[in-house]
Enzyme design. Sequence first.
Site, PDB file in Angstrom:
ATOM      1  N   ASP A 268       0.193  -8.566  -4.954  1.00 51.27           N
ATOM      2  CA  ASP A 268       1.065  -7.718  -4.156  1.00 51.27           C
ATOM      3  C   ASP A 268       2.390  -7.428  -4.857  1.00 51.27           C
ATOM      4  OD1 ASP A 268      -0.585  -7.310  -1.942  1.00 51.27           O
ATOM      5  OD2 ASP A 268       0.004  -9.213  -1.024  1.00 51.27           O
TER       6      ASP A 268
ATOM      7  N   ARG B 144       1.124  -8.331   7.764  1.00 46.85           N
ATOM      8  CA  ARG B 144       1.413  -9.062   6.534  1.00 46.85           C
ATOM      9  C   ARG B 144       2.898  -9.334   6.362  1.00 46.85           C
ATOM     10  NH1 ARG B 144       0.491  -6.066   0.861  1.00 46.85           N
ATOM     11  NH2 ARG B 144       2.495  -5.181   1.486  1.00 46.85           N
TER      12      ARG B 144
ATOM     13  N   HIS C  19      -5.623  -6.739  -7.181  1.00 48.91           N
ATOM     14  CA  HIS C  19      -4.192  -6.681  -7.428  1.00 48.91           C
ATOM     15  C   HIS C  19      -3.478  -7.923  -6.906  1.00 48.91           C
ATOM     16  CE1 HIS C  19      -4.577  -5.230  -3.290  1.00 48.91           C
ATOM     17  NE2 HIS C  19      -3.295  -5.519  -3.098  1.00 48.91           N
TER      18      HIS C  19
ATOM     19  N   HIS D  60      -6.254 -10.321  -5.237  1.00 43.99           N
ATOM     20  CA  HIS D  60      -7.173 -10.143  -4.119  1.00 43.99           C
ATOM     21  C   HIS D  60      -7.669  -8.709  -4.085  1.00 43.99           C
ATOM     22  CE1 HIS D  60      -3.260  -8.917  -2.496  1.00 43.99           C
ATOM     23  NE2 HIS D  60      -3.911  -8.197  -1.595  1.00 43.99           N
TER      24      HIS D  60
END
Length: 275
Positions: A99, A266, A97, A251
Amino acid sequence: MSLTIEPVAGALGAEVGTIDLREPLDRQTFAEVRQALVRHQVLFFRDQPIDAAQQKALADWFGPLQTHPAYATLPGFPEITILESTPERPTKIEKWHSDMTFRAHPPQATMLRSRIVPEVGGDTLFASMTAAYRGLSAPMQALLRELTAVHDFAHGFQESLAEAGGRGRLEQALKDNPPVVHPVIRTHPESGEKLIFVNELFTTRVNGLSPKESEYLLTFLFEHLAAPEYCCRFRWSVDALTIWDNRSVQHKPVNDYFPAHRRMERITIDGDRPY
């Protein structure tokens, strides 16, 4: 001193050295980092024991920061989300995917630092969507450039929604993030390159096609973009940090470390509307 930049694979990825991210950046150094990010798409920094404030200060150079509607955040840092897998609550994200493509303005970049890593396992795979696009035939490229697709928060978090109390916990997130439409092929606003912009986690259907046609096309693209020649793999160590161009990179975490503990923190940087 200029950065040292060592590519790790043919399609994307580079390790960056001769930099201490605990020190404030200057404009020249940031310009080098930004140029390297656009060129290599994902950058890896090792042995960077930065704290939350230093991570945020680094992210601020790239632009306004986003928050996430579903994840816990660090106290005092609503922009820093906690991605943690424990024996009691193992991770649910296992698909390729980009983000937060469920937003009208998906992030331009993601910055992820490691806090707790398994002794073995827990790597992250990255794939270049520009390389994947170039790997398509000209007729397929032409077809895809005319199409749009739906991206849906609920689809990406369906397992969380199915948990006891999950729908109530995510009720506001569902209201704030209705399905959005993005082009199947977007143009990178800095490099000008075309790239594939559908992903298995959030993309639900291609507009204008029958359900069966949409399913076949998405299945083909999801398999195509994960070909090894478009990918690189990063083995995490404590105090490592990665920055990837969320517009051109997908990723996938490798969840091969259960029941070990893994914790990442993150930040996502606001992006533009895909076109």
